[in-house]
Motif scaffolding. Structure first.
Motif, PDB file in Angstrom:
ATOM      1  N   CYS A 321       0.818  -1.212   0.000  1.00 21.23           N
ATOM      2  CA  CYS A 321       0.000   0.000   0.000  1.00 21.23           C
ATOM      3  C   CYS A 321       0.857   1.270   0.000  1.00 21.23           C
ATOM      4  N   TYR A 322       2.176   1.117   0.147  1.00 20.00           N
ATOM      5  CA  TYR A 322       3.062   2.279   0.020  1.00 20.00           C
ATOM      6  C   TYR A 322       4.484   1.787  -0.212  1.00 20.00           C
ATOM      7  N   ILE A 323       5.214   2.479  -1.084  1.00 22.66           N
ATOM      8  CA  ILE A 323       6.658   2.278  -1.251  1.00 22.66           C
ATOM      9  C   ILE A 323       7.294   3.652  -1.421  1.00 22.66           C
ATOM     10  N   ASN A 324       8.562   3.774  -1.043  1.00 22.36           N
ATOM     11  CA  ASN A 324       9.265   5.041  -1.265  1.00 22.36           C
ATOM     12  C   ASN A 324      10.136   4.924  -2.516  1.00 22.36           C
ATOM     13  N   PRO A 325      10.709   6.026  -2.978  1.00 26.01           N
ATOM     14  CA  PRO A 325      11.519   5.974  -4.208  1.00 26.01           C
ATOM     15  C   PRO A 325      12.683   4.998  -4.131  1.00 26.01           C
ATOM     16  N   ALA A 326      13.233   4.758  -2.920  1.00 26.12           N
ATOM     17  CA  ALA A 326      14.353   3.824  -2.803  1.00 26.12           C
ATOM     18  C   ALA A 326      13.958   2.421  -3.243  1.00 26.12           C
ATOM     19  N   VAL A 327      12.685   2.047  -3.037  1.00 26.18           N
ATOM     20  CA  VAL A 327      12.213   0.727  -3.464  1.00 26.18           C
ATOM     21  C   VAL A 327      12.201   0.644  -4.987  1.00 26.18           C
ATOM     22  N   GLU A 328      11.753   1.722  -5.637  1.00 22.34           N
ATOM     23  CA  GLU A 328      11.752   1.731  -7.103  1.00 22.34           C
ATOM     24  C   GLU A 328      13.170   1.570  -7.643  1.00 22.34           C
ATOM     25  N   GLN A 329      14.113   2.294  -7.024  1.00 21.62           N
ATOM     26  CA  GLN A 329      15.499   2.217  -7.477  1.00 21.62           C
ATOM     27  C   GLN A 329      16.083   0.833  -7.224  1.00 21.62           C
ATOM     28  N   LEU A 330      15.707   0.197  -6.106  1.00 18.97           N
ATOM     29  CA  LEU A 330      16.248  -1.116  -5.759  1.00 18.97           C
ATOM     30  C   LEU A 330      15.683  -2.213  -6.651  1.00 18.97           C
ATOM     31  N   THR A 331      14.352  -2.204  -6.857  1.00 22.20           N
ATOM     32  CA  THR A 331      13.695  -3.321  -7.538  1.00 22.20           C
ATOM     33  C   THR A 331      13.607  -3.150  -9.045  1.00 22.20           C
ATOM     34  N   GLY A 332      13.657  -1.900  -9.528  1.00 25.55           N
ATOM     35  CA  GLY A 332      13.491  -1.669 -10.958  1.00 25.55           C
ATOM     36  C   GLY A 332      12.042  -1.516 -11.362  1.00 25.55           C
ATOM     37  N   GLU A 336       3.670   2.663  -9.798  1.00 21.60           N
ATOM     38  CA  GLU A 336       2.384   2.230 -10.350  1.00 21.60           C
ATOM     39  C   GLU A 336       2.338   0.717 -10.498  1.00 21.60           C
ATOM     40  N   GLU A 337       3.446   0.110 -10.911  1.00 18.64           N
ATOM     41  CA  GLU A 337       3.473  -1.347 -11.068  1.00 18.64           C
ATOM     42  C   GLU A 337       3.318  -2.061  -9.715  1.00 18.64           C
ATOM     43  N   LEU A 338       3.988  -1.564  -8.689  1.00 18.28           N
ATOM     44  CA  LEU A 338       3.988  -2.246  -7.401  1.00 18.28           C
ATOM     45  C   LEU A 338       2.698  -2.040  -6.622  1.00 18.28           C
ATOM     46  N   LEU A 339       2.030  -0.903  -6.807  1.00 23.59           N
ATOM     47  CA  LEU A 339       0.843  -0.594  -6.012  1.00 23.59           C
ATOM     48  C   LEU A 339      -0.458  -0.937  -6.711  1.00 23.59           C
ATOM     49  N   THR A 340      -0.396  -1.480  -7.925  1.00 29.38           N
ATOM     50  CA  THR A 340      -1.617  -1.787  -8.680  1.00 29.38           C
ATOM     51  C   THR A 340      -1.681  -3.284  -8.952  1.00 29.38           C
ATOM     52  N   GLY A 341      -2.314  -4.018  -8.033  1.00 32.03           N
ATOM     53  CA  GLY A 341      -2.548  -5.448  -8.224  1.00 32.03           C
ATOM     54  C   GLY A 341      -1.283  -6.267  -8.377  1.00 32.03           C
ATOM     55  N   PHE A 342      -0.196  -5.853  -7.745  1.00 34.48           N
ATOM     56  CA  PHE A 342       1.077  -6.568  -7.889  1.00 34.48           C
ATOM     57  C   PHE A 342       1.093  -7.777  -6.948  1.00 34.48           C
ATOM     58  N   ASP A 343       1.554  -8.929  -7.477  1.00 33.31           N
ATOM     59  CA  ASP A 343       1.684 -10.143  -6.667  1.00 33.31           C
ATOM     60  C   ASP A 343       2.973 -10.049  -5.857  1.00 33.31           C
TER      61      ASP A 343
END
Length: 661
Positions: A321-332, A336-343
């Motif tokens: 339900c929430y991620i910060n920019p560091a997660v985007e940089q870490l995971t790639g 929008e991808e992680l917070l919208t119906g992501f498994d």
């Protein structure tokens, strides 16, 4: 004949008698009509079939009128009699009340018999007026009714008193409830007058007792308006109500002193008619402040999370339900991808809980190592602090798991390399231990030959050459003993280093053990005295005896070796804080501060020992044996003053039987 209060059935009749001989008939007719008592015959549905003259006189009806009537037309108590029981008996006498044509009611005694004739059933009755009993019956009935009325009144009075007490209890409970609630309650009519209120309302508004709570009182209106930021709010919400105010309302009142009141109102109904409104008012200042603090904390959290390099996740159930920019940089992945119906299973491969040493019990988080799979397929490791945010943040009333992690992938690879190096070092240590063991065994054989040969030579030396050869033989014997002791130390050290020594604590008497050990060593070294002092006369401890002996021997040997002759050594035994404390103090050459830092390293010897023989393994072995007991060893020393070694081993207290000692 079957009779009851609602249904009368008699055998069907053609209203005719079976004719008797004419004479007998006239005679019977004469007799029955001259009888004093009323006599009549009843047929189906209690219909009169025959009546005599006395019946007509008693009822004031003519014969023709009676023959067209039924018994219950004149019997006032007809419905009260159980005609089923009456008809089931051959003959029965009972009382009832009859009504004359003129309306007079009198008491009669009735004797009735049932006769069957040619499948027909008749009721033949004789009735006698007993007027003298009417007064008695009426008086008795009036008395009974009066008594019943009195009883009923008393019962009703008792019920009223009980209801009054119950009502008083209910009112008392209602008053107690209203006065004990933390909510201010006030009832207002359509004229703006306050009909009722509790003490909490008075306290919340700090209303003086002299104030008249009425819309008609200007001071009352001014009192409330002066306390509000919006002066018109009180009038608008409480006094300006109409007869059509059948809706419920909720609003907020802000006071000038910073307090905030929430209030809820609903119509005041009386027998289905709205007569005003009832208000509930409670102080929400603290909750508003908490809400504001939570809003501020949420803003601070978001600011912190957005600017930190630590990857921050908020997970609710199985979704992010929430991620910060560091997660985007870490995971790639994008937000929008992680917070919208992501498994979530695509991202987190595994989580492993780690125990943190000396973690405070008040800490609400746990440490985890998390293995994640990035968008491009590479694995990364995170060291995470995981905490449950239950009620701290509003996420639909459901608990949220917050994970804050830092990337430790490089550390994990370094750890893997270190583990491999440690495994290699372990293998090398085992190889060295086997080599030392083999060398010791190989040296032991020629050393034994030298020792045995030296013994034989001593026996064969003659008196002429004894003075010259004896000292040489003594030197050989002493050197042989030193070499043997050195080999024993090396072999013991190799076993300890290879972890082939097991610690098996068993209960035994410690004071007696120490005394025996001191006596044994005192016999071999007579020039130095060992002073043994014990705090207790008897002390049972659970320690491995075979490992304790080399620990104490090593301490005493070193104290003797590095002390001048004829200077006593102190050996103390005590018990402190569930630990056994051994302390050996000498007044010898001492150990420098620099040497004290490495004194427990294998093969290391002090810089001031000169030519004193030794292998440098004794204290290293001692440290290993103390560690096997989960104990501690410490040293205090000063050069040319002396040294004190202290060994502390855990004391396991138990109730030991004599068979265990």
């Amino acid at each position: 004949m079957n009779m009851n209060s609602g249904d009368y059935t008699l055998a069907r009749s053609n209203n005719q008698w079976a004719l008797q001989p004419e004479v007998e008939m006239k005679f019977a007719h004469f007799l029955i009509n001259h009888a004093v008592d009323a006599a009549f015959c009843l047929g189906s549905n209690a219909q009169f079939l025959y009546v005599n003259d006395a019946t007509c006189r008693m009822t004031e009806y003519s014969r023709e009128e009676l023959l067209s009537m039924r018994l219950h037309d004149i019997d006032v108590d007809f419905s009260l009699h159980n005609w089923s029981d009456i008809s089931s008996q051959d003959s029965l006498t009972f009382k009832s009340r009859y009504r004359t044509k003129g309306g007079r009611i009198f008491l009669v005694e009735i004797s009735i018999s049932y006769v069957k004739q040619q499948d027909m059933e008749f009721g033949c009755a004789f009735a006698r007026e007993i007027s003298d009993q009417i007064v008695e019956l009426s008086v008795q009935k009036w008395t009974d009714e009066l008594r019943d009325a009195k009883d009923n009144l008393q019962q009703e009075f008792s019920q009223l008193k009980a209801k009054e007490v119950e009502l008083e209890k209910s009112l008392s409970l209602l008053r107690s409830t209203l006065e004990s609630t933390a909510i201010g309650i006030v009832a207002v009519n359509f004229e703006g007058d306050i009909l009722s209120l509790n003490q909490k309302f008075m306290d919340m508004w700090q209303i003086p007792e002299s104030l008249i709570l009425s819309k008609k009182c200007p001071r009352c209106k001014a009192f409330f308006e002066n306390q509000l930021k919006d002066p018109q709010a009180f009038s608008r919400l409480i006094w300006e109500v109409s007869s059509q105010s059948d809706f419920e309302s909720y609003d907020i009142l802000e006071l000038k002193d910073g307090r905030v009141f929430a209030h809820y109102s609903k119509p005041h109904l009386l027998e289905g008619t709205i007569i005003g409104r009832v208000w509930s008012i409670w102080d929400i200042t603290e909750s508003k402040q908490t809400e504001e603090a939570l809003r501020l904390n949420a803003a601070r959290f978001r600011t912190l999370a957005e600017t930190t390099d630590a990857s921050t996740f908020l997970i609710q159930g199985t979704r992010l339900c929430y991620i910060n920019p560091a997660v985007e940089q870490l995971t790639g992945y994008t937000k929008e991808e992680l917070l919208t119906g992501f498994d979530l299973r695509r991202l987190i491969k595994s989580k492993k809980r780690r125990q943190i040493r000396q973690q405070s019990e008040a800490a609400k988080f746990e440490y985890q190592e998390m293995n994640i799979l990035t968008k491009n397929g590479t694995e990364r490791w995170l060291a995470c602090a995981v905490v449950m945010l239950d009620g701290v943040m509003d996420f639909g009333g459901k608990p949220v798991e917050m994970i804050a992690g830092i990337d430790i992938t490089d550390y994990k690879y370094a750890e893997l390399g270190l583990n491999q190096a440690l495994e290699q070092a372990k293998q090398l240590s085992e190889l060295r231990a086997r080599f030392l063991s083999m060398v010791c065994h190989q040296f032991r054989t020629p050393l034994n030959i030298v020792s045995f040969s030296n013994s034989l030579l001593k026996e064969e030396v003659d008196k002429r050459t004894q003075k010259k050869i004896q000292p040489l033989l003594d030197h050989i014997e002493k050197a042989t003993e030193q070499l043997s002791q050195m080999l024993d130390d090396i072999l013991f050290f190799s076993k300890a280093e290879a972890a082939k020594i097991n610690c098996e604590p068993k209960p035994f008497e410690l004071v007696e053990f120490c005394k025996d050990l001191v006596a044994q060593m005192q016999m071999s070294v007579r020039q130095i005295s060992i002073n043994f002092v014990s705090q207790d006369n008897s002390l049972i401890a659970c320690i491995d005896k075979k490992l304790l002996e080399p620990i104490l021997k090593n301490l005493l040997d070193n104290a003797i070796k590095y002390s001048p002759s004829h200077i006593a050594i102190d050996f103390k035994l005590s018990c402190k804080n569930e630990k056994v404390v051994f302390q050996v103090k000498d007044r010898g050459i001492g150990i420098s501060v620099l040497d004290q830092q490495r004194i427990f390293e294998p093969f290391y010897r002090g810089s001031n020992i000169d030519s004193i023989p030794g292998t440098g393994l004794g204290l290293s072995i001692l440290k290993t044996l103390v560690d096997l007991h989960h104990g501690q060893v410490s040293v205090e020393s000063q050069v040319d003053v002396g040294t004190t070694f202290t060994v502390m081993l855990p004391l396991i207290k138990s109730e030991f039987s004599s068979s265990e000692l």
